[in-house]
Design a protein around this motif. Structure first.
Motif, PDB file in Angstrom:
ATOM      1  N   VAL A   1       0.849  -1.187   0.000  1.00  0.00           N
ATOM      2  CA  VAL A   1       0.000   0.000   0.000  1.00  0.00           C
ATOM      3  C   VAL A   1       0.888   1.243   0.000  1.00  0.00           C
ATOM      4  CG1 VAL A   1      -1.705   1.300   1.340  1.00  0.00           C
ATOM      5  CG2 VAL A   1      -1.847  -1.190   1.221  1.00  0.00           C
ATOM      6  N   ALA A   2       0.621   2.158  -0.911  1.00  0.00           N
ATOM      7  CA  ALA A   2       1.332   3.434  -0.939  1.00  0.00           C
ATOM      8  C   ALA A   2       0.447   4.484  -0.276  1.00  0.00           C
ATOM      9  CB  ALA A   2       1.644   3.840  -2.377  1.00  0.00           C
ATOM     10  N   PHE A   3       0.919   5.032   0.834  1.00  0.00           N
ATOM     11  CA  PHE A   3       0.179   6.081   1.535  1.00  0.00           C
ATOM     12  C   PHE A   3       0.502   7.440   0.925  1.00  0.00           C
ATOM     13  CE2 PHE A   3      -0.448   2.829   4.632  1.00  0.00           C
ATOM     14  CZ  PHE A   3      -1.592   3.195   5.330  1.00  0.00           C
TER      15      PHE A   3
ATOM     16  N   ARG B   1      -8.320   1.591   7.744  1.00  0.00           N
ATOM     17  CA  ARG B   1      -9.548   0.850   7.432  1.00  0.00           C
ATOM     18  C   ARG B   1      -9.888   1.124   5.963  1.00  0.00           C
ATOM     19  NH1 ARG B   1     -13.947   1.799  11.571  1.00  0.00           N
ATOM     20  NH2 ARG B   1     -12.749   0.301  12.770  1.00  0.00           N
ATOM     21  N   SER B   2      -9.279   0.335   5.088  1.00  0.00           N
ATOM     22  CA  SER B   2      -9.394   0.574   3.649  1.00  0.00           C
ATOM     23  C   SER B   2     -10.798   0.372   3.107  1.00  0.00           C
ATOM     24  CB  SER B   2      -8.427  -0.326   2.881  1.00  0.00           C
ATOM     25  OG  SER B   2      -8.784  -1.684   3.070  1.00  0.00           O
TER      26      SER B   2
ATOM     27  N   ALA C   1      -9.166   6.800   1.225  1.00  0.00           N
ATOM     28  CA  ALA C   1      -8.770   8.153   0.817  1.00  0.00           C
ATOM     29  C   ALA C   1      -7.344   8.492   1.255  1.00  0.00           C
ATOM     30  CB  ALA C   1      -9.747   9.176   1.387  1.00  0.00           C
ATOM     31  N   LEU C   2      -6.751   7.685   2.120  1.00  0.00           N
ATOM     32  CA  LEU C   2      -5.381   7.920   2.586  1.00  0.00           C
ATOM     33  C   LEU C   2      -4.341   7.390   1.602  1.00  0.00           C
ATOM     34  CD1 LEU C   2      -5.743   6.660   6.284  1.00  0.00           C
ATOM     35  CD2 LEU C   2      -6.127   8.978   5.409  1.00  0.00           C
ATOM     36  N   LEU C   3      -4.795   6.624   0.619  1.00  0.00           N
ATOM     37  CA  LEU C   3      -3.886   5.838  -0.200  1.00  0.00           C
ATOM     38  C   LEU C   3      -3.722   6.384  -1.616  1.00  0.00           C
ATOM     39  CD1 LEU C   3      -5.290   2.338   0.818  1.00  0.00           C
ATOM     40  CD2 LEU C   3      -3.596   3.749   2.006  1.00  0.00           C
ATOM     41  N   ASP C   4      -2.529   6.120  -2.175  1.00  0.00           N
ATOM     42  CA  ASP C   4      -2.258   6.411  -3.580  1.00  0.00           C
ATOM     43  C   ASP C   4      -2.419   5.160  -4.431  1.00  0.00           C
ATOM     44  OD1 ASP C   4      -1.744   9.128  -3.891  1.00  0.00           O
ATOM     45  OD2 ASP C   4       0.357   8.932  -3.318  1.00  0.00           O
ATOM     46  N   ALA C   5      -2.080   3.982  -3.882  1.00  0.00           N
ATOM     47  CA  ALA C   5      -2.131   2.751  -4.668  1.00  0.00           C
ATOM     48  C   ALA C   5      -2.166   1.533  -3.757  1.00  0.00           C
ATOM     49  CB  ALA C   5      -0.916   2.670  -5.590  1.00  0.00           C
TER      50      ALA C   5
ATOM     51  N   ARG D   1     -10.962  10.944  13.512  1.00  0.00           N
ATOM     52  CA  ARG D   1     -12.214  11.358  14.166  1.00  0.00           C
ATOM     53  C   ARG D   1     -13.424  10.720  13.478  1.00  0.00           C
ATOM     54  NH1 ARG D   1     -10.894  12.704  19.073  1.00  0.00           N
ATOM     55  NH2 ARG D   1      -9.314  14.307  19.136  1.00  0.00           N
ATOM     56  N   ALA D   2     -13.365  10.612  12.145  1.00  0.00           N
ATOM     57  CA  ALA D   2     -14.495  10.055  11.397  1.00  0.00           C
ATOM     58  C   ALA D   2     -14.556   8.531  11.470  1.00  0.00           C
ATOM     59  CB  ALA D   2     -14.411  10.506   9.935  1.00  0.00           C
ATOM     60  N   GLU D   3     -13.400   7.884  11.373  1.00  0.00           N
ATOM     61  CA  GLU D   3     -13.370   6.426  11.217  1.00  0.00           C
ATOM     62  C   GLU D   3     -13.075   5.661  12.502  1.00  0.00           C
ATOM     63  OE1 GLU D   3     -14.436   3.519   9.062  1.00  0.00           O
ATOM     64  OE2 GLU D   3     -13.873   5.169   7.752  1.00  0.00           O
ATOM     65  N   GLN D   4     -12.263   6.207  13.389  1.00  0.00           N
ATOM     66  CA  GLN D   4     -11.851   5.548  14.632  1.00  0.00           C
ATOM     67  C   GLN D   4     -11.383   4.103  14.395  1.00  0.00           C
ATOM     68  OE1 GLN D   4     -14.913   6.110  17.592  1.00  0.00           O
ATOM     69  NE2 GLN D   4     -14.897   8.318  17.319  1.00  0.00           N
TER      70      GLN D   4
END
Length: 193
Positions: free
Chosen positions: A126-128, A153-154, A160-164, A141-144
């Motif tokens: 995973v690329a962050f 939590r993909s 949305a945190l990831l590039d690939a 705050r949204a996902e916990q």
């Protein structure tokens, strides 16, 4: 007579994933200590825990076919498990931003009555993205995601945190590699559609 299938896990994510196969199964908590051993590599930790979880449940129900699974985030050889709280999740995500992380997801299938035991590992690279502190805070705050390895939590907002994402078993990142699980269950003698 077909054997009972048991998922040795308390994870709601694994329960949901296994449910996709439309096989009847029970869920039993494996009650396994997940503490890493000194110097233990993330992939080795994931494999050891997956097997330990399957054996812990199979010891109580030897006639059942038991699935155990575990996931460890591998940040340059360092294992990152479930953060447990907001502060640790923040620290994990700050360390992973702009970096490639391998989520090591192991699955084991065991049946004590037949002597069956097989184990497989599904690494997911995973690329962050290079996340800002504000993005990390908003996500947490949204996902916990305090019960998710590496705080990611993909299957939710974490995507949305990831590039690939690179994987040959797409459900592995969520916590149970279904392609490998199906292969192991067939090897154990279960009929999987």
């Amino acid at each position: 007579m077909p054997r009972t299938l048991i998922l040795g896990s308390t994870s709601p994510y694994r329960r949901e994933l296994l449910g996709r196969l439309r096989l009847p199964f029970e869920v039993v908590s494996p009650a396994v200590d997940e503490t890493p051993r000194p110097g233990e590599a993330p992939a080795d930790l994931a494999r050891r825990l997956a097997l330990a979880k399957a054996h812990a449940v199979a010891a109580r129900q030897p006639d059942a076919v038991v699935i155990g699974s575990d996931q460890v985030a591998d940040l340059g050889g360092e294992p990152l498990g479930k953060p447990g709280d907001h502060a640790r999740a923040t620290e994990q995500l700050r360390r992973m931003r702009g970096r490639s992380v391998v989520f090591q997801t192991a699955v084991a299938v065991v049946c004590h009555a037949t002597g069956f035991e097989q184990l497989d590992l599904a690494p997911v690279r995973v690329a962050f993205r290079d996340l800002t502190d504000a993005e990390i805070e908003a996500y947490l705050r949204a996902e916990q995601p305090y019960d998710c390895a590496g705080s990611a939590r993909s299957e939710g907002l974490g995507i949305a945190l990831l590039d690939a994402i690179e994987s040959d078993d797409p459900t592995a990142l969520v916590g149970l590699p279904l392609i490998r699980t199906c292969r192991l269950l067939r090897a154990a003698g279960l009929l999987v559609p």
